[in-house]
Design a protein around this motif. Structure first.
Motif, mmCIF file in Angstrom:
data_model
loop_
_atom_site.group_PDB
_atom_site.id
_atom_site.type_symbol
_atom_site.label_atom_id
_atom_site.label_comp_id
_atom_site.label_asym_id
_atom_site.label_seq_id
_atom_site.Cartn_x
_atom_site.Cartn_y
_atom_site.Cartn_z
ATOM 1 N N UNK A 171 0.793 -1.322 -0.062
ATOM 2 C CA UNK A 171 0.154 -0.022 0.087
ATOM 3 C C UNK A 171 0.783 1.279 -0.006
ATOM 4 N N UNK A 172 1.910 1.311 0.683
ATOM 5 C CA UNK A 172 3.056 2.475 0.731
ATOM 6 C C UNK A 172 3.412 2.526 -0.394
ATOM 7 N N UNK A 173 3.791 1.583 -1.245
ATOM 8 C CA UNK A 173 4.698 1.877 -2.492
ATOM 9 C C UNK A 173 3.529 2.228 -3.530
ATOM 10 N N UNK A 174 2.308 1.692 -3.569
ATOM 11 C CA UNK A 174 1.156 2.236 -4.465
ATOM 12 C C UNK A 174 0.927 3.698 -4.420
ATOM 13 N N UNK A 175 0.565 3.978 -3.035
ATOM 14 C CA UNK A 175 0.114 5.334 -2.657
ATOM 15 C C UNK A 175 1.212 6.476 -3.007
ATOM 16 N N UNK A 176 2.617 5.842 -2.839
ATOM 17 C CA UNK A 176 3.800 6.828 -3.049
ATOM 18 C C UNK A 176 3.962 6.935 -4.579
ATOM 19 N N UNK A 177 3.815 6.071 -5.380
ATOM 20 C CA UNK A 177 3.905 5.957 -6.799
ATOM 21 C C UNK A 177 2.881 6.854 -7.481
ATOM 22 N N UNK A 178 1.589 6.815 -6.869
ATOM 23 C CA UNK A 178 0.513 7.765 -7.265
ATOM 24 C C UNK A 178 0.726 8.898 -7.058
ATOM 25 N N UNK A 179 1.214 9.319 -5.816
ATOM 26 C CA UNK A 179 1.595 10.833 -5.596
ATOM 27 C C UNK A 179 2.674 11.134 -6.707
ATOM 28 N N UNK A 180 3.748 10.447 -6.904
ATOM 29 C CA UNK A 180 4.758 10.727 -7.599
ATOM 30 C C UNK A 180 4.432 11.062 -9.273
ATOM 31 N N UNK A 181 3.535 10.225 -9.830
ATOM 32 C CA UNK A 181 3.090 10.161 -11.055
ATOM 33 C C UNK A 181 1.924 11.602 -11.223
ATOM 34 N N UNK A 182 1.104 11.711 -10.191
ATOM 35 C CA UNK A 182 0.356 13.025 -10.091
ATOM 36 C C UNK A 182 1.169 14.219 -10.266
ATOM 37 N N UNK A 183 2.655 14.281 -9.391
ATOM 38 C CA UNK A 183 3.234 15.266 -9.519
ATOM 39 C C UNK A 183 3.836 15.674 -10.892
ATOM 40 N N UNK A 184 4.303 14.549 -11.343
ATOM 41 C CA UNK A 184 5.062 14.480 -12.941
ATOM 42 C C UNK A 184 4.148 15.284 -13.897
ATOM 43 N N UNK A 185 2.635 14.935 -13.658
ATOM 44 C CA UNK A 185 1.642 15.412 -14.644
ATOM 45 C C UNK A 185 1.692 16.924 -14.732
ATOM 46 N N UNK A 186 2.438 17.335 -13.669
ATOM 47 C CA UNK A 186 2.473 18.918 -13.804
ATOM 48 C C UNK A 186 3.433 19.446 -14.880
ATOM 49 N N UNK A 187 4.447 18.523 -15.179
ATOM 50 C CA UNK A 187 5.529 19.063 -16.165
ATOM 51 C C UNK A 187 5.314 18.326 -17.680
ATOM 52 N N UNK A 188 4.671 17.045 -17.618
ATOM 53 C CA UNK A 188 4.755 16.278 -18.821
ATOM 54 C C UNK A 188 3.496 16.600 -19.490
ATOM 55 N N UNK A 189 2.265 17.327 -18.914
ATOM 56 C CA UNK A 189 1.012 17.651 -19.400
ATOM 57 C C UNK A 189 0.534 16.312 -19.833
ATOM 58 N N UNK A 190 0.332 15.152 -19.260
ATOM 59 C CA UNK A 190 -0.313 14.143 -19.889
ATOM 60 C C UNK A 190 -0.721 13.331 -18.487
ATOM 61 N N UNK A 191 -1.896 12.823 -18.889
ATOM 62 C CA UNK A 191 -2.502 12.227 -17.656
ATOM 63 C C UNK A 191 -1.793 10.724 -17.336
ATOM 64 N N UNK A 192 -0.830 10.781 -16.335
ATOM 65 C CA UNK A 192 -0.341 9.666 -15.943
ATOM 66 C C UNK A 192 -0.943 8.554 -15.007
ATOM 67 N N UNK A 193 -1.976 8.996 -14.539
ATOM 68 C CA UNK A 193 -2.808 8.214 -13.609
ATOM 69 C C UNK A 193 -4.111 7.981 -13.912
ATOM 70 N N UNK A 194 -5.038 7.101 -13.623
ATOM 71 C CA UNK A 194 -6.363 6.851 -13.979
ATOM 72 C C UNK A 194 -7.468 7.735 -13.312
ATOM 73 N N UNK A 195 -7.017 8.940 -12.764
ATOM 74 C CA UNK A 195 -8.270 9.633 -12.326
ATOM 75 C C UNK A 195 -8.943 10.206 -13.356
ATOM 76 N N UNK A 196 -8.607 10.474 -14.733
ATOM 77 C CA UNK A 196 -9.329 11.038 -15.664
ATOM 78 C C UNK A 196 -10.387 9.808 -16.149
ATOM 79 N N UNK A 197 -10.187 8.647 -15.649
ATOM 80 C CA UNK A 197 -11.436 7.693 -16.016
ATOM 81 C C UNK A 197 -12.227 7.769 -14.571
ATOM 82 N N UNK A 198 -11.593 7.756 -13.402
ATOM 83 C CA UNK A 198 -12.250 7.738 -11.939
ATOM 84 C C UNK A 198 -13.209 8.756 -11.836
ATOM 85 N N UNK A 199 -12.477 10.040 -12.095
ATOM 86 C CA UNK A 199 -12.992 11.410 -11.598
ATOM 87 C C UNK A 199 -13.033 12.045 -13.034
ATOM 88 N N UNK A 200 -14.177 12.423 -13.708
ATOM 89 C CA UNK A 200 -14.337 12.859 -14.827
ATOM 90 C C UNK A 200 -14.339 14.385 -14.631
#
Length: 666
Positions: A83-112
């Motif tokens: 759980x710690x690894x999953x939550x940490x990676x999710x947070x990292x990917x969400x932060x990287x979206x600030x720079x790559x301008x790409x949806x790296x997580x699945x929240x565009x499916x989960x949260x429209x």
């Protein structure tokens, strides 16, 4: 897992932080499910906590609660790490979206609903996790992983605690922004942290700092029971509360009341300073009152320790036995006055000296062996002989106990030294007395044995012969009477000799015999004795040869020397077979006169020779013509020779004859 001295205290703080984080996340999830905006945003004008943020906050809260549990099942441990690894990676990917301008997580499916660049009225519709929130969750995961490694190096613990400080500082900054009415990152194109998220970060960051433990620099100075640590633990939370109250009161009063801002700030500052001073004074009094009590208790304990030390030192200093401490090299590091007296040194002259300096060389190996035993936790007790500093020799009984340091390393020996020289001397005297007592008992037994047997039997023969002699004379059998009278004479003569030896021996034992030296020529006193001894030898067909000249002069007791020579010659004739030879000789060497009697008789074994002059072990053997004896003659010879300061020796082998020699100082 926590690694610090106050483990239970820090576990409680971590669990509180984890509980608050979990509760805020769970409330936000409940708000999203029920539609209660207050639970997600804490205000109608502010953006809510996103669902992803609420789930992550709940997860990190559970992780903090779980890592505080001492015993965890293996499966639970792996689930926590996953759980710690999953939550940490999710947070990292969400932060990287600030720079790559790409949806790296699945929240565009989960949260429209994902609105950006909107005004304040539409912020309430945004439900995506802020990139900065993701970054803070990623830092939190790294901090927890570092703490879970169990590595105690300062760099690791400081890094884990530092990440917690960053997370808490970010939460505090955004919270103050909300309090001041100027939320951080509002009116930008980046999704900001919500107010519940900011409070989550404060709680989560505090939990990370406590999880890093007291080895980190952030808790180093507020840990423990020192006065400074107690003061800091009281002042720091007070300052944080004062800052928050200052901002809340400033915003509230300026919003609802029309007041001058500088005047308001002055009043608030004075109020907060007064409150802070009052609380600080109370805390300081409490701390220093405890410190004064502790100092008083410490001084009392110190005085009691000094008094106890004084008593024990008085006991040790006045102890009659020597007491000392030696290191692993046998060097004295402490001794009492009794030990200095035993070793014969001046006061203060034994410390730093080595025990080996006082030992006799033959005891070196023994002492080293005993030290080796003590290094293996064995006590020991042994005796040594020393030559003291004042040129005396003493026997000591040493009782030694090993000494170890806190790490179990052998550091030396505690020894008690008892001077047993007087006891050893008494034991030696007692041993001599025991030997003399045994000799006296043996002498007594021998004396009564001779009286009971050897002296009574000849008288029985005399009675028998004299009775027969009377009858033979009455019947005129003069030939048989003559033979009987010869036997009576022979028995009477031997009995007289035995009685004479017995009386002489008893005089020796009672110290009543006279002993007087005078000069004389050995050949002169030997001449009459030789006539009698020659007749005795011829009666057994034994040749008696004398090689003693008339020039050897002696200074001794005539009667004793005659008795010694007579007994030695008689003994030689007794154990020599017919046809044999007995030889008398003398010589002078090294200021001694050596007289010898040699025979060609039966000889003796080494065991028989060793028992010749011991009263308790002498057993008379019959001669070659069945002659009887008592063994008393040789005992007298030794006694007489010893009185003159001489010595008597025997050289003999079975079947090869014997040679008896005695020496008399010239």
């Amino acid at each position: 897992m926590l690694h610090n001295k106050n483990r239970s205290e820090y576990e409680l703080h971590v669990m509180i932080a984890g509980g608050v984080t979990f509760l805020l996340g769970a409330l936000a999830i409940t708000g999203w499910i029920t539609g209660i905006n207050l639970l997600t945003s804490m205000g109608s004008l502010y953006i809510p906590m996103s669902v992803a943020t609420a789930i992550s906050a709940t997860g990190f809260g559970l992780i903090l609660l779980s890592v505080s549990v001492r015993e965890k099942h293996g499966l639970i441990r792996w689930l926590v790490l996953l759980a710690l690894v999953v939550l940490s990676l999710y947070g990292l990917l969400k932060f990287l979206e600030l720079f790559v301008k790409t949806n790296l997580t699945f929240d565009y499916i989960l949260f429209r609903n994902n609105l950006v660049n909107v005004d304040l009225e539409t912020w309430t519709r945004i439900n995506r996790m802020s990139p900065y929130t993701g970054f803070l969750f990623f830092l939190s995961g790294i901090s927890i992983l570092l703490s879970l490694t169990g590595i105690k190096r300062a760099g690791v613990t400081n890094l884990a605690g530092g990440l917690g400080v960053i997370v808490a500082f970010a939460g505090l900054t955004t919270t103050l922004g909300y309090i001041e009415g100027h939320p951080f990152l509002y009116n930008t194109g980046v999704t900001p942290l919500s107010l519940p998220t900011s409070i989550v970060m404060i709680s989560l960051g505090a939990g990370l700092v406590f999880l890093a433990g007291e080895r980190s620099i952030f808790l180093k100075y507020v840990s423990g029971k020192s006065s400074s640590a107690k003061l800091l633990r009281g002042i720091i939370p007070l300052l944080l509360v004062a800052v928050l109250l200052d901002n809340i009161l400033e915003v509230t009063l300026s919003k609802f009341f029309i007041v001058n801002i500088p005047l308001l700030l002055s009043l608030l500052s004075m109020f907060l300073i007064a409150v802070s001073v009052f609380v600080a004074v109370r805390i300081t009094r409490l701390i220093f009152r405890n410190a004064e009590i502790a100092e008083t208790n410490f001084q009392q304990a110190l005085e009691a320790l000094k008094e106890s030390e004084k008593k024990y030192r008085l006991i040790i200093e006045n102890q009659g036995e020597g007491i000392g401490l030696v290191d692993t090299e046998e060097r004295f590091v402490y001794v009492n006055p009794a030990a200095e007296k035993i070793f014969g040194v001046n006061p203060g002259g034994l410390v730093n000296r080595n025990l080996m300096e006082f030992l006799r060389p033959e005891y070196f190996t023994q002492v080293l062996q005993e030290t080796q035993k003590r290094s293996q936790s064995e006590n020991s007790s042994y005796e040594i002989e020393i030559h003291t500093g004042d040129k005396q020799h003493r026997m000591l009984l040493v009782t030694a106990s090993p000494q170890f340091d806190e790490d179990g390393k052998f550091i030396g020996t505690f020894g008690i030294f008892r001077d047993i020289s007087a006891r050893k001397l008494a034991e030696a005297k007692l041993e001599v007395f025991n030997v003399e007592l045994k000799e006296l008992n043996a002498t007594k037994d021998k004396f009564f044995s001779i009286i009971a047997h050897d002296l009574r039997n000849p008288f029985n023969l005399l009675f028998g012969y004299s009775n027969i002699l009377t009858e033979e004379i009455e019947h005129n059998h003069f030939g048989e009477a003559l033979e009987l009278s010869r036997r009576i004479h022979s028995v009477s003569k031997s009995t007289y000799s035995l009685l004479e030896n017995l009386l002489t021996w008893s005089q020796l034992q009672t110290r009543n015999i006279s002993f007087s030296k005078e000069p004389f020529i050995l050949g002169e006193i030997l001449s009459p004795e030789l006539k009698l001894m020659t007749a005795m030898a011829e009666g057994k067909n034994i040749k008696l040869v004398s090689k003693i000249g008339n020039t050897i002069e002696m200074n001794a007791d005539k009667d004793m020397i005659s008795t010694v020579i007579r007994n030695l010659v008689s003994n030689a004739i007794k154990f020599t077979k017919p046809g044999g030879m007995v030889t008398l000789s003398s010589e002078t060497a090294d200021n001694e006169i050596i007289f010898s009697v040699s025979d060609t008789g039966t000889g003796m074994s080494k065991e028989e020779v060793s028992q010749l002059f011991i009263v308790s072990k002498t057993v008379s053997k019959p001669g070659t013509a069945k002659e009887k004896g008592t063994g008393l003659g040789l005992i007298l010879c030794k006694e007489f020779v010893t009185l003159h300061g001489g010595n008597i020796t025997v050289v003999s082998e079975p079947g090869q004859g014997s040679r008896f020699s005695f020496t008399i100082p010239a």
